[in-house]
Design an enzyme around this catalytic site. Structure first.
Site, PDB file in Angstrom:
ATOM      1  N   ASP A   1       0.802  -1.226   0.000  1.00 40.52           N
ATOM      2  CA  ASP A   1       0.000   0.000   0.000  1.00 40.52           C
ATOM      3  C   ASP A   1       0.839   1.282   0.000  1.00 40.52           C
ATOM      4  O   ASP A   1       0.333   2.358   0.314  1.00 40.52           O
ATOM      5  CB  ASP A   1      -0.980   0.003   1.178  1.00 40.52           C
TER       6      ASP A   1
ATOM      7  N   ARG B   1       1.184   6.935  -0.066  1.00 45.65           N
ATOM      8  CA  ARG B   1       0.414   5.967   0.717  1.00 45.65           C
ATOM      9  C   ARG B   1      -0.967   5.886   0.079  1.00 45.65           C
ATOM     10  O   ARG B   1      -1.625   6.890  -0.134  1.00 45.65           O
ATOM     11  CB  ARG B   1       0.324   6.436   2.174  1.00 45.65           C
TER      12      ARG B   1
ATOM     13  N   ASP C   1      -5.491  -0.996   3.634  1.00 46.21           N
ATOM     14  CA  ASP C   1      -4.352  -1.419   4.436  1.00 46.21           C
ATOM     15  C   ASP C   1      -4.016  -2.836   3.997  1.00 46.21           C
ATOM     16  O   ASP C   1      -4.895  -3.691   3.917  1.00 46.21           O
ATOM     17  CB  ASP C   1      -4.709  -1.397   5.918  1.00 46.21           C
ATOM     18  N   THR C   2      -2.754  -3.070   3.656  1.00 47.48           N
ATOM     19  CA  THR C   2      -2.306  -4.411   3.286  1.00 47.48           C
ATOM     20  C   THR C   2      -1.472  -4.978   4.436  1.00 47.48           C
ATOM     21  O   THR C   2      -0.938  -4.223   5.247  1.00 47.48           O
ATOM     22  CB  THR C   2      -1.469  -4.396   1.991  1.00 47.48           C
TER      23      THR C   2
ATOM     24  N   GLU D   1       1.547  -6.330   6.609  1.00 49.36           N
ATOM     25  CA  GLU D   1       2.918  -5.825   6.694  1.00 49.36           C
ATOM     26  C   GLU D   1       3.930  -6.820   6.139  1.00 49.36           C
ATOM     27  O   GLU D   1       3.721  -8.031   6.198  1.00 49.36           O
ATOM     28  CB  GLU D   1       3.268  -5.502   8.147  1.00 49.36           C
TER      29      GLU D   1
ATOM     30  N   ARG E   1       3.831  11.697   3.836  1.00 52.87           N
ATOM     31  CA  ARG E   1       3.594  10.933   2.610  1.00 52.87           C
ATOM     32  C   ARG E   1       2.398  11.510   1.856  1.00 52.87           C
ATOM     33  O   ARG E   1       1.433  11.967   2.465  1.00 52.87           O
ATOM     34  CB  ARG E   1       3.305   9.462   2.928  1.00 52.87           C
TER      35      ARG E   1
END
Length: 151
Positions: free
Chosen positions: A51, A65, A70-71, A73, A116
């Site tokens: 992501d 971002r 949300d992917t 980690e 970001r």
């Protein structure tokens, strides 16, 4: 799916006064986000994870971002590598490396607290966030306030 697609694209109520409407395809009951006409073309520089990526924007390399997802980690200092993290990261990398054209669409907030850039990412007109969700490699996340049409 409909509510997510509308949130993902930043669509608003058809009756609301809005200068920014996002075009959608309706195929077999599914909504597919179409790249907006005002998306900014950027150059892919470096893959970070599922992501987050680095792009050249207006001549400067920026970390981007991806909004609303949300992917798992892959390199987290405390969590380490989570299940499906490598798969999500590899899926995003391939999508961007194989694209002839990459564009970004910005939301109200252009940067997060880490500096970001926050954006919806399109690879050859396909929304990367939507593709990750459809593959089961991401979850919807970081929705803090819905647009007025949803309130």
């Amino acid at each position: 799916m409909l509510a997510f697609a509308l949130v993902l694209t930043g669509c608003v109520d058809q009756n609301a006064d809005s200068s920014k409407q996002v075009d959608k395809h309706h195929i077999a009951g599914h909504i597919f986000v179409k790249e907006p006409k005002d998306a900014e073309e950027v150059q892919f520089v470096e893959h970070v994870d599922g992501d987050t990526s680095k792009f050249r924007i207006d001549g400067k390399v920026e970390t981007v971002r991806y909004l609303l997802i949300d992917t798992p980690e892959t390199k987290h200092p405390e969590l380490g590598e989570q299940p499906l993290g490598k798969e999500a990261s590899e899926f995003t990398r391939k999508m961007l490396e194989n694209a002839n054209r990459i564009t970004l669409e910005y939301d109200v907030e252009k940067r997060d607290k880490y500096g970001r850039v926050l954006a919806y990412v399109y690879a050859d007109g396909k929304n990367v966030q939507e593709a990750l969700l459809k593959k089961g490699l991401a979850r919807v996340g970081y929705i803090y306030e819905l647009p007025p049409a949803f309130g």
